[in-house]
Design an enzyme around this catalytic site. Structure first.
Site, PDB file in Angstrom:
ATOM      1  N   ARG A   7       0.868  -1.277   0.023  1.00 14.48           N
ATOM      2  CA  ARG A   7       0.134   0.155   0.110  1.00 14.48           C
ATOM      3  C   ARG A   7       0.811   1.265  -0.242  1.00 14.48           C
ATOM      4  O   ARG A   7       0.711   2.187  -0.588  1.00 14.48           O
ATOM      5  CB  ARG A   7      -0.985  -0.152   1.255  1.00 14.48           C
ATOM      6  N   THR A   8       1.764   1.335   1.057  1.00 16.48           N
ATOM      7  CA  THR A   8       2.622   2.725   1.010  1.00 16.48           C
ATOM      8  C   THR A   8       3.323   3.021  -0.081  1.00 16.48           C
ATOM      9  O   THR A   8       3.133   4.251  -0.601  1.00 16.48           O
ATOM     10  CB  THR A   8       3.448   2.612   2.305  1.00 16.48           C
TER      11      THR A   8
ATOM     12  N   LYS B 208      25.203  -3.311   0.913  1.00 18.24           N
ATOM     13  CA  LYS B 208      26.589  -3.391   1.266  1.00 18.24           C
ATOM     14  C   LYS B 208      27.094  -2.533   2.607  1.00 18.24           C
ATOM     15  O   LYS B 208      28.444  -2.329   2.532  1.00 18.24           O
ATOM     16  CB  LYS B 208      27.386  -2.755  -0.107  1.00 18.24           C
TER      17      LYS B 208
HETATM   18  N1   CP Z   1      -0.165   0.120   5.848  1.00 13.18           N
HETATM   19  C1   CP Z   1       0.786  -0.496   5.227  1.00 13.18           C
HETATM   20  O1   CP Z   1       1.886   0.378   5.678  1.00 13.18           O
HETATM   21  O2   CP Z   1       0.738  -1.296   4.257  1.00 13.18           O
HETATM   22  P1   CP Z   1       2.239  -1.613   3.363  1.00 13.18           P
HETATM   23  O3   CP Z   1       3.048  -2.355   4.384  1.00 13.18           O
HETATM   24  O4   CP Z   1       1.487  -2.678   2.336  1.00 13.18           O
HETATM   25  O5   CP Z   1       2.715  -0.560   2.876  1.00 13.18           O
END
Ligand code: CP
Length: 308
Positions: free
Chosen positions: A57-58, A86
């Site tokens: 999502r993010t 690295k």
């Molecule tokens: N809510 C959220 O941070 O989802 P992701 O980890 O998929 O980005």
């Protein structure tokens, strides 16, 4: 009020007025998306999207937000493909990338790592999650969702359930909602995954009533139920995770015992803490919540790059 050049690292340092301004710009971005598929607001900008921990999502909502604003992005989607593997420091990575772009979005596993990067550069840094620390852009989209779903932000009982120790989303949410005077926070978790004492202390200092419980039935009486995943990747002892996984599983039968107006949220991803039989309920808001992430991240990108 100008956000130009500003880092977004935690929700603790955002005032009520600033959060309301972000909500206003987010609503404008939602309207923009309805009327105009892609804008050229940031057509001359490039953003770096550095994700050294997994994300759906993010990362993808930031990438979508960048594209919808007409900007370009460069991306690291896997820590193994960057020089972090690295041993390059976060500060050196940031100073290098600063020469390429106008803004950095970063997710990485070290608490305070986004600040370390922000301190090394003069372009804005947006924290997309720093280990078990904070996830401010998630909390802001959570507020936008609460505003849309409930018609208001304040004076409501908000229950947070699951892994409140390692769950960065609930840390940021507690601070983000605090200026709106929640009626009560109900922190529902197994004892060893309870909300950290320093956060509960900060909420008490702000005059917010906080109740700790391990009984989800108490959480179901709230106005907003914020479910979270037990964060397997943060446990040093796999046996401890095994003993805690599945602590809370929300389903339709359990919801029968709760507030009929309960709004159900989750930052996602879920494992098993919300049964799929809940998904079709009108008050199951978690996929709408994820969609709101695009509008909120469009707003933040435009604001920190001086175009909102
Ligand atoms: N809510 C959220 O941070 O989802 P992701 O980890 O998929 O980005």
């Amino acid at each position: 009020m100008s956000f130009e050049g500003r880092d977004i690292l935690t929700t603790e340092d955002l005032s009520k007025e600033e959060i309301l301004e972000i909500m206003n710009v987010t609503a404008k971005m939602e309207e923009l998306c309805r009327t105009q598929h892609v804008s050229d607001l940031l057509a001359d900008k490039v953003a770096a999207v550095l994700f050294l921990e997994p994300s759906t999502r993010t990362r993808l909502s930031f990438e979508t937000a960048i594209k919808r604003l007409g900007a370009k992005s460069i991306t690291v989607a896997d820590a193994k493909t960057s020089s972090a593997a690295k041993g390059e420091s976060l500060a050196d990575t940031a100073r290098t990338v600063e020469g390429y772009v106008d803004c950095i979005v970063v997710r990485q596993p070290v608490i305070g790592g986004a600040k370390e990067m922000a301190d090394a550069v003069s372009i804005p840094v947006l924290n997309g999650g720093d280990g078990a620390g904070q996830h401010p852009t998630q909390a802001l989209l959570d507020l936008y969702t609460i505003q849309k779903e409930k018609g208001k932000l304040g004076k409501q009982k908000v229950a947070m359930v699951g892994d409140l120790k390692f769950g960065r989303t609930v840390h940021s949410l507690a601070y983000a909602l605090a200026p709106f005077e929640p009626a009560e926070y109900v922190f529902c978790a197994p004892d060893i995954l309870q909300m950290p004492d320093d956060i509960i202390g900060d909420m008490a200092d702000k005059g917010i009533a906080c109740r700790k419980t391990d009984a989800i039935e108490e959480a179901l009486q709230a106005d907003v139920l914020y479910m979270t995943r037990i964060q397997k990747e943060r446990f040093q002892d796999p046996a401890e995770y095994e003993s805690l996984k599945g602590s809370y599983i929300l389903n339709r039968a359990l919801l029968e015992k709760g507030n009929k107006d309960l709004t159900i949220m989750h930052p996602l991803p879920r494992v098993d803490e919300i049964n799929t039989d809940v998904d079709a309920l009108p008050n199951a808001a978690y996929f709408r919540q994820a969609h709101n992430g695009v509008f909120l991240r469009m707003a933040l990108l435009a604001m920190v790059m001086g175009r909102a």
